[in-house]
Motif scaffolding. Structure first.
Motif, short mmCIF file in Angstrom:
data_model
loop_
_atom_site.label_atom_id
_atom_site.label_comp_id
_atom_site.label_asym_id
_atom_site.label_seq_id
_atom_site.Cartn_x
_atom_site.Cartn_y
_atom_site.Cartn_z
N LEU A 91 8.76 -4.83 32.03
CA LEU A 91 6.69 -5.07 31.09
C LEU A 91 7.08 -3.34 31.10
O LEU A 91 6.81 -2.81 30.58
CB LEU A 91 5.80 -5.09 32.04
CG LEU A 91 4.30 -4.75 31.63
CD1 LEU A 91 4.23 -4.76 30.58
CD2 LEU A 91 3.22 -4.79 32.71
N VAL A 92 7.64 -2.10 32.30
CA VAL A 92 7.14 -1.13 32.22
C VAL A 92 8.54 -0.51 31.42
O VAL A 92 8.83 0.49 31.28
CB VAL A 92 7.82 -0.65 33.20
CG1 VAL A 92 8.21 0.41 33.63
CG2 VAL A 92 6.81 -1.08 34.75
N HIS A 93 10.15 -1.65 31.63
CA HIS A 93 10.95 -0.98 30.39
C HIS A 93 10.89 -0.87 29.13
O HIS A 93 11.17 -0.33 28.52
CB HIS A 93 12.40 -1.48 30.75
CG HIS A 93 13.36 -1.19 30.63
ND1 HIS A 93 14.15 0.34 30.61
CD2 HIS A 93 14.20 -1.59 29.39
CE1 HIS A 93 15.56 0.27 29.47
NE2 HIS A 93 15.52 -0.74 29.41
N TYR A 94 10.88 -2.07 29.08
CA TYR A 94 10.47 -2.44 27.12
C TYR A 94 9.17 -2.50 26.71
O TYR A 94 8.71 -2.54 25.78
CB TYR A 94 10.83 -4.09 27.19
CG TYR A 94 11.96 -4.44 27.11
CD1 TYR A 94 12.81 -3.91 26.72
CD2 TYR A 94 12.55 -4.66 28.47
CE1 TYR A 94 14.63 -3.73 26.73
CE2 TYR A 94 13.98 -5.57 29.02
CZ TYR A 94 15.04 -4.60 27.89
OH TYR A 94 16.09 -4.71 28.38
N GLY A 95 8.38 -2.39 27.99
CA GLY A 95 6.21 -2.24 27.52
C GLY A 95 6.14 -0.92 27.31
O GLY A 95 5.98 -0.41 25.99
N PHE A 96 6.18 0.36 28.16
CA PHE A 96 5.62 0.85 28.74
C PHE A 96 6.56 2.52 27.93
O PHE A 96 6.80 3.15 28.35
CB PHE A 96 5.25 1.29 29.84
CG PHE A 96 4.25 0.30 30.13
CD1 PHE A 96 3.69 0.63 29.55
CD2 PHE A 96 4.13 -0.10 31.95
CE1 PHE A 96 2.20 -0.14 29.61
CE2 PHE A 96 2.62 -0.72 31.73
CZ PHE A 96 2.13 -1.15 31.00
N HIS A 97 7.56 1.97 28.06
CA HIS A 97 9.53 2.64 27.77
C HIS A 97 9.84 3.20 28.13
O HIS A 97 9.79 5.00 28.62
CB HIS A 97 9.06 2.87 26.11
CG HIS A 97 9.06 2.05 25.23
ND1 HIS A 97 9.50 1.22 24.65
CD2 HIS A 97 7.59 2.13 24.53
CE1 HIS A 97 8.74 0.65 23.47
NE2 HIS A 97 7.50 0.43 22.98
N ILE A 98 9.36 3.03 29.64
CA ILE A 98 10.27 3.96 30.75
C ILE A 98 11.62 3.49 31.45
O ILE A 98 11.64 2.46 32.02
CB ILE A 98 9.18 3.75 31.97
CG1 ILE A 98 7.59 4.56 31.35
CG2 ILE A 98 9.91 4.50 33.26
CD1 ILE A 98 7.04 4.19 32.45
N THR A 99 12.45 4.28 30.56
CA THR A 99 13.81 3.79 31.23
C THR A 99 14.15 3.98 33.32
O THR A 99 13.71 4.22 33.63
CB THR A 99 14.89 4.94 30.97
OG1 THR A 99 14.20 5.25 30.08
CG2 THR A 99 16.65 4.52 30.91
N LEU A 100 14.48 2.71 33.18
CA LEU A 100 14.80 2.42 34.29
C LEU A 100 16.40 1.85 34.14
O LEU A 100 17.25 1.34 33.83
CB LEU A 100 14.62 1.19 34.79
CG LEU A 100 12.40 0.75 35.47
CD1 LEU A 100 11.27 -0.40 34.82
CD2 LEU A 100 12.54 2.35 36.24
N PRO A 101 17.17 1.73 35.48
CA PRO A 101 18.33 1.31 35.75
C PRO A 101 19.02 -0.27 35.71
O PRO A 101 18.34 -0.87 36.65
CB PRO A 101 18.95 2.56 37.08
CG PRO A 101 17.58 2.31 37.65
CD PRO A 101 16.52 2.36 36.81
N LEU A 102 18.86 -0.75 34.66
CA LEU A 102 18.47 -2.54 34.88
C LEU A 102 19.88 -2.36 35.50
O LEU A 102 19.02 -4.03 36.41
CB LEU A 102 18.62 -2.74 33.11
CG LEU A 102 17.63 -1.98 32.40
CD1 LEU A 102 17.34 -2.73 31.05
CD2 LEU A 102 15.75 -3.03 32.85
N LEU A 103 20.39 -2.91 34.83
CA LEU A 103 21.87 -3.38 35.72
C LEU A 103 21.66 -3.22 37.80
O LEU A 103 21.93 -4.34 38.64
CB LEU A 103 23.63 -2.65 35.38
CG LEU A 103 24.05 -3.67 35.91
CD1 LEU A 103 24.74 -4.74 35.64
CD2 LEU A 103 25.62 -1.90 35.85
N PRO A 104 21.76 -1.70 38.03
CA PRO A 104 21.79 -1.72 39.86
C PRO A 104 19.83 -2.86 39.73
O PRO A 104 20.40 -3.43 40.99
CB PRO A 104 21.81 -0.65 40.13
CG PRO A 104 21.61 0.81 38.43
CD PRO A 104 21.95 -0.44 37.58
N MET A 105 18.65 -2.72 39.79
CA MET A 105 17.91 -3.21 39.64
C MET A 105 17.88 -5.05 39.87
O MET A 105 17.41 -5.88 40.52
CB MET A 105 16.74 -3.05 39.16
CG MET A 105 16.96 -1.58 38.85
SD MET A 105 14.88 -1.04 38.67
CE MET A 105 13.80 -1.56 39.52
N ALA A 106 18.69 -5.46 38.78
CA ALA A 106 19.30 -6.87 38.59
C ALA A 106 20.35 -6.83 39.48
O ALA A 106 20.57 -8.31 39.71
CB ALA A 106 20.44 -6.76 36.98
#
Length: 433
Positions: free
Chosen positions: A40-55
């Motif tokens: 939601l935060v990354h794709y809905g609010f367009h706030i860039t998150l480090p997806l790979l480390p969090m995944a």
């Protein structure tokens, strides 16, 4: 004492295993919640998150959960407070890494640390709880100093609440809901544990009373052996005296005394058999139906009842050893029924899925409600005018419990003839050879 300690240990281990299952469920909820929040935060609010480390952190959580599931399912693996402690520490570490990657202490989901502290306070011993709290505190301090900042505008030009306020509200609601749900389930586990412990203490008290009764009975049986042997010798001598045997009435009295003395000897032998002193010599191979029929024949020979019936409702017969304790249990049930209903007693036998069902029914006034509520407890009886009575159902309950069986008693309605019905369910495996 060692048996009771072992039972307490098993109850505690079961409770800790159930609490571990709750933590596993909580971790699954955390994984799903993080996936939804990050998306939601990354794709809905367009706030860039480090997806790979969090995944990768989520993958590590899933792997840890699967490992805990596999480990906790082992029947011989004990789930201890230390296991719960390491599980909570793993959750604290995962939360710290995710918060480090998403704004540190400014992330509104930092309040989830409170959930870990509350769970540790309920589940763990005090020193483990303080360790979890200390780890959470170190994580919060570290996140204020070291974190990857998020580039986000918190204030909205439309006057809508800022994203931070929304995040705080969501974090508060999530923390409150999870705390209430899981604390409720944990408290239920604790209550069930306390109930099991209370039942075990009551059972230990009953067994201790049975031991005292057994010691008293065997001691009395040994003491009675000598005078009965003396009386048997004297009666034998009298029966060989012509002067005594010429009197027909006296001769009948002597024969009756001899029969009653033999009955006393049989009772004493039964007491000693129940205590296990001569069981190896006295146990005989028989079948269940023959065993019950023999008990009934013996009981009828010493009791007079207008209507008595033994109903065999298709019981599956099987080989077994004659058991004096089981014999005494059936006799106690019949004695109680006869005392309540001198004119009408029935004993029914049937089989039910690897179990034998014995039903003793009478047409008496039925059980007092207080007796039904405390069925089988020592000295719970309406026979207060006769001291020493009222142990029948107590002894029945203990014999049945030793065979892993069940006892149920109820009063029958008037359209079924009234009276009382006692049902005893015994597993065939506990009696069969």
């Amino acid at each position: 004492m060692s048996k009771n300690s072992d039972s307490l240990f098993r109850v505690q281990r079961l409770t800790e295993r159930q609490n571990m299952q709750l933590l596993i469920q909580l971790r699954w909820i955390a994984v799903v919640g993080q996936v939804v929040t990050i998306s939601l935060v990354h794709y809905g609010f367009h706030i860039t998150l480090p997806l790979l480390p969090m995944a990768l952190v989520l993958v590590a959580l899933v792997a840890t959960n699967l490992a805990y599931i596999y480990w906790s399912q082992g029947l011989h693996r004990r789930v201890t407070s230390r296991s719960l402690f390491f599980a909570l520490l793993a959750d604290v570490l995962a939360l710290t890494i995710q918060l480090y990657l998403s704004g540190g202490a400014s992330n509104p989901f930092i309040y989830l640390y409170l959930l870990q502290g509350i769970l540790s306070a309920v589940l763990l011993r005090p020193h483990y709880t303080w360790c979890v709290v200390a780890a959470s505190f170190v994580g919060v301090i570290g996140l204020t100093l070291f974190h990857q900042p998020l580039h986000v505008q918190f204030h909205s030009q439309e006057g809508l609440p800022s994203l931070y306020v929304v995040g705080v509200l969501i974090s508060f609601a999530l923390t409150s809901i999870l705390t209430i749900v899981f604390l409720t389930r944990i408290v239920d586990n604790m209550r069930r544990r306390d109930t099991r412990l209370s039942d075990m203490r009551q059972r230990a008290s009953d067994e201790e009373h049975i031991v005292r009764l057994g010691l008293l009975a065997t001691g009395a049986a040994h003491e009675l052996g000598t005078p009965m042997a003396t009386m048997s010798v004297i009666l034998g001598d009298w029966q060989h005296m012509p002067a005594l045997m010429q009197d027909e009435d006296l001769r009948e009295d002597l024969h009756e005394m001899q029969r009653q003395l033999l009955r006393c000897k049989s009772i004493v032998s039964g007491v000693l058999l129940s205590a296990g002193e001569t069981r190896a010599e006295g146990a005989e191979s028989t079948t269940f139906v023959s065993f019950v029929q023999g008990i009934v024949s013996h009981w009828q020979s010493h009791h007079s009842v207008v209507h008595f019936a033994l109903n065999n409702q298709g019981v599956d017969d099987f080989a077994m050893l004659s058991d004096t304790a089981l014999q005494q249990m059936i006799c106690n049930l019949l004695d109680n029924a006869l005392e309540a209903s001198p004119d009408w007693v029935e004993l029914s036998l049937s089989s039910d899925a690897q179990q034998v069902l014995l039903q003793v029914r009478d047409h008496g006034p039925g059980f007092d409600p207080a007796v039904l509520q405390q069925l089988g407890q020592c000295h719970v009886s309406t026979k207060q005018e006769r001291p020493g009575r009222g142990l029948g159902l107590f002894l029945v309950m203990n014999v049945v419990r030793a065979l892993n069986g069940q006892v149920q008693a109820r009063n029958l309605p008037a359209h079924q003839g009234g009276g009382a019905l006692v049902e005893v369910r015994l597993p065939q495996a506990a009696m069969a050879i």
